[in-house]
Design a protein around this motif. Structure first.
Motif, PDB file in Angstrom:
ATOM      1  N   TYR A  25      77.944 -18.688  29.532  1.00  0.00           N
ATOM      2  CA  TYR A  25      77.819 -17.240  29.356  1.00  0.00           C
ATOM      3  C   TYR A  25      79.191 -16.708  28.971  1.00  0.00           C
ATOM      4  CZ  TYR A  25      73.315 -17.434  31.786  1.00  0.00           C
ATOM      5  OH  TYR A  25      72.029 -17.700  32.155  1.00  0.00           O
ATOM      6  N   ILE A  28      81.635 -13.879  30.646  1.00  0.00           N
ATOM      7  CA  ILE A  28      81.064 -13.270  31.850  1.00  0.00           C
ATOM      8  C   ILE A  28      81.995 -13.417  33.055  1.00  0.00           C
ATOM      9  CG2 ILE A  28      79.746 -15.249  32.672  1.00  0.00           C
ATOM     10  CD1 ILE A  28      77.463 -13.392  33.329  1.00  0.00           C
ATOM     11  N   CYS A  49      80.749  -6.774  34.153  1.00  0.00           N
ATOM     12  CA  CYS A  49      79.994  -8.031  34.169  1.00  0.00           C
ATOM     13  C   CYS A  49      79.524  -8.436  35.567  1.00  0.00           C
ATOM     14  CB  CYS A  49      80.833  -9.165  33.575  1.00  0.00           C
ATOM     15  SG  CYS A  49      81.159  -8.963  31.820  1.00  0.00           S
ATOM     16  N   GLU A  51      77.234  -7.344  37.658  1.00  0.00           N
ATOM     17  CA  GLU A  51      75.787  -7.461  37.854  1.00  0.00           C
ATOM     18  C   GLU A  51      75.244  -8.730  37.192  1.00  0.00           C
ATOM     19  OE1 GLU A  51      71.956  -4.802  36.690  1.00  0.00           O
ATOM     20  OE2 GLU A  51      73.687  -3.726  37.507  1.00  0.00           O
ATOM     21  N   ASP A  52      75.734  -9.034  36.003  1.00  0.00           N
ATOM     22  CA  ASP A  52      75.296 -10.254  35.309  1.00  0.00           C
ATOM     23  C   ASP A  52      75.691 -11.503  36.086  1.00  0.00           C
ATOM     24  OD1 ASP A  52      74.178  -8.793  33.198  1.00  0.00           O
ATOM     25  OD2 ASP A  52      76.077  -8.776  32.095  1.00  0.00           O
ATOM     26  N   VAL A  53      76.910 -11.511  36.627  1.00  0.00           N
ATOM     27  CA  VAL A  53      77.365 -12.650  37.420  1.00  0.00           C
ATOM     28  C   VAL A  53      76.497 -12.805  38.663  1.00  0.00           C
ATOM     29  CG1 VAL A  53      79.263 -13.532  38.844  1.00  0.00           C
ATOM     30  CG2 VAL A  53      79.722 -12.642  36.555  1.00  0.00           C
ATOM     31  N   ASP A  54      76.177 -11.694  39.311  1.00  0.00           N
ATOM     32  CA  ASP A  54      75.313 -11.750  40.494  1.00  0.00           C
ATOM     33  C   ASP A  54      73.955 -12.364  40.162  1.00  0.00           C
ATOM     34  OD1 ASP A  54      77.309 -10.618  42.045  1.00  0.00           O
ATOM     35  OD2 ASP A  54      76.459  -8.584  41.945  1.00  0.00           O
ATOM     36  N   ILE A  55      73.408 -12.017  39.030  1.00  0.00           N
ATOM     37  CA  ILE A  55      72.109 -12.580  38.606  1.00  0.00           C
ATOM     38  C   ILE A  55      72.215 -14.087  38.431  1.00  0.00           C
ATOM     39  CG2 ILE A  55      70.444 -12.658  36.704  1.00  0.00           C
ATOM     40  CD1 ILE A  55      70.972  -9.596  36.390  1.00  0.00           C
ATOM     41  N   VAL A  56      73.265 -14.534  37.750  1.00  0.00           N
ATOM     42  CA  VAL A  56      73.452 -15.971  37.513  1.00  0.00           C
ATOM     43  C   VAL A  56      73.659 -16.706  38.833  1.00  0.00           C
ATOM     44  CG1 VAL A  56      74.949 -17.712  36.450  1.00  0.00           C
ATOM     45  CG2 VAL A  56      74.328 -15.660  35.166  1.00  0.00           C
TER      46      VAL A  56
END
Length: 80
Positions: A25, A28, A49, A51-56
């Motif tokens: 990613y 990220i 970034c 929120e995106d890291v939390d999702i991953v």
């Protein structure tokens, strides 16, 4: 650009796998290993970034051991 540090304890055998996923990613986050024996890593997450890291990370938690970790560095260490 302000970045956030997120510390985790992981299975040390999975550090390279997690690094590979994070690098896939592009932009990220940057993963750095703090203690390879204990499996302590830090993700340097750019502003916007998180929120995106939390999702991953939450998705990876379904597959491998990843725990949030409270890290306090020794006074003579500089991890910036």
């Amino acid at each position: 650009m302000v970045s956030q540090k997120k510390y985790y304890r992981v299975n040390r055998r999975e550090i390279s796998f997690i690094k590979f996923i994070i690098e896939a990613y592009e932009g990220i986050a940057v993963l750095t290993t703090i203690d390879p024996e204990l499996g302590i890593i830090v993700l340097l997450v750019p502003s916007g970034c998180g929120e995106d890291v939390d999702i991953v990370i939450n998705d990876l938690k379904q597959q491998i051991m990843i725990e949030d970790f409270k890290y306090s560095k020794a006074p003579d260490q500089d991890l910036s």
